[in-house]
Scaffold this active site. Structure first.
Site, PDB file in Angstrom:
ATOM      1  N   TYR A  52       0.790  -1.228   0.000  1.00 29.04           N
ATOM      2  CA  TYR A  52       0.000   0.000   0.000  1.00 29.04           C
ATOM      3  C   TYR A  52       0.824   1.280   0.000  1.00 29.04           C
ATOM      4  O   TYR A  52       0.272   2.376  -0.095  1.00 29.04           O
ATOM      5  CB  TYR A  52      -0.978  -0.012   1.181  1.00 29.04           C
ATOM      6  N   HIS A  92      -6.703   0.055  -7.817  1.00 28.89           N
ATOM      7  CA  HIS A  92      -6.326  -0.603  -6.559  1.00 28.89           C
ATOM      8  C   HIS A  92      -4.843  -0.361  -6.301  1.00 28.89           C
ATOM      9  O   HIS A  92      -4.041  -0.381  -7.241  1.00 28.89           O
ATOM     10  CB  HIS A  92      -6.559  -2.115  -6.623  1.00 28.89           C
TER      11      HIS A  92
END
EC number: 4.2.1.10
Length: 180
Positions: free
Chosen positions: A39, A117
């Site tokens: 992330y 994403h």
């Protein structure tokens, strides 16, 4: 300013200032507390939103941000903004495999949308860019104009630039829709 936001702008074929809505779905509010290798280093959802607004400004587009952990709020946002947006970028996040109502709302705007994403949601378990509980079969992918994933926050840069250039292309997304 981040390196990605300060990168030179790819030449555009239009000077139109497109309006693109960026929607962040459930669980993105936990930004900064998740696996850094997947992330990235963005510490908060507000930092991500500011980053995307800045990238959009560099590309000559307005990015309008919205986030919620509740699908009903996302639906209301899509319904309320459909007439004023040129396109959408959506990170369905926790709605990726079960957000049929959100998908339906996006499709019914008749506007292009890019699914995005941080992780590669289709990657095999153990892949360094995979989601911790995947792979996922996204409901959104078959209906999305395009998909950008697996590149952490750089996926957002790619989505903003690609969607902007596609909107500029009169023979592609810039053409008047047949259903209008």
């Amino acid at each position: 300013m981040t390196d990605a936001a300060s990168a030179s702008v790819y030449p555009r074929t239009s000077s139109k200032r497109h309006r693109i809505a960026l929607i962040e779905g459930p669980n993105t509010s936990n930004m900064g507390k998740r696996t850094k290798s997947v992330y990235g280093e963005i510490g908060t959802l507000d930092e991500l939103k500011a980053f995307c607004v800045e990238v959009g400004a560099r590309f000559g587009v307005e990015i309008v941000t919205f986030s919620s952990n509740h699908e009903g709020d996302i639906l209301e946002f899509v319904h309320e903004t459909a007439d004023e947006m040129d396109a959408y970028i959506v990170n369905p996040a926790g709605l990726t495999v079960n957000g049929m109502a959100t998908l339906h709302a996006l499709v019914e705007t008749y506007k292009p949308f890019v699914e995005i994403h941080f992780a590669n949601v289709t990657a095999a378990p153990g892949h360094p860019r995979a989601v911790p509980v995947g792979p996922w079969d996204s409901l959104f992918t078959p209906y999305a104009t395009g998909v950008s994933m697996g590149l952490r926050e750089h996926s957002y840069v790619g989505a903003i630039l690609s969607l902007t250039l596609a909107l500029d292309d009169e023979g592609f997304l810039g053409a008047k829709a047949a259903h209008s």
